[in-house]
Design a protein around this motif. Sequence first.
Motif: not given
Length: 210
Positions: A113-137
């Motif tokens: 099956v060939v389809g076009r995935s849902k467009g989510k617009g401009f996203q950051g690295v956490v949502k786009r690549h699964g990064f965990s972020g730099v760390g705490g505060r």
Amino acid sequence: MIGIIGKKIGMTSLYDGKGHKQACTVIQGGPCVVTQLKTLSVDGYQAVQLAYDDKKEKNTTKPLLGHFSKASTTPKRKQVEFSYADEAWPQQLALGQLVRLADIFEEGEFVDVVGRSKGKGFQGVVKRHGFSGVGGRSHGQHNRERAPGSIGANSDPSRVFKGMRMGGRTGGNRVKVKNLKVMKILPEKDLIVLCGAVPGAHNSYVILEK
């Protein structure tokens, strides 16, 4: 490559032969119209062009109106070419012929099956690549939980390498999912139920191949 154009209806669940509940996708497959038969002598390659989903005549360009009139059909929204290596399938087709789901697929076989995935617009690295972020505060850091962190080296090589995973536009890509099992076919309603997920939103176009 034999296939048909369809539209993603939604998802449901069915039990397989072993009593396991499987998540399934329901697709409205066709009926499609043969709008062109391409040959080696005229076009340089062999393919069958199918069209699907009616469109208003006032929203169709005149060249396309002439193209559809040759096949004696109404204007369509989606057109897809299926190149073939098997000589038997195109010989059974004629210009303007209807191609239905049950003519191609059977229950129990596997399809792509060939389809076009849902467009989510401009996203950051956490949502786009699964990064965990730099760390705490702690120690004065704030608003850094979803930051990408350092992206390059110092004086050597003094640049950012191509392909660095960073924020950017996410989704809206052509995605092909292979080997989905056909769980059920409802030929009277032109519906096919596939085991597993299919890319795209509801009512988006998909291409089924075998």
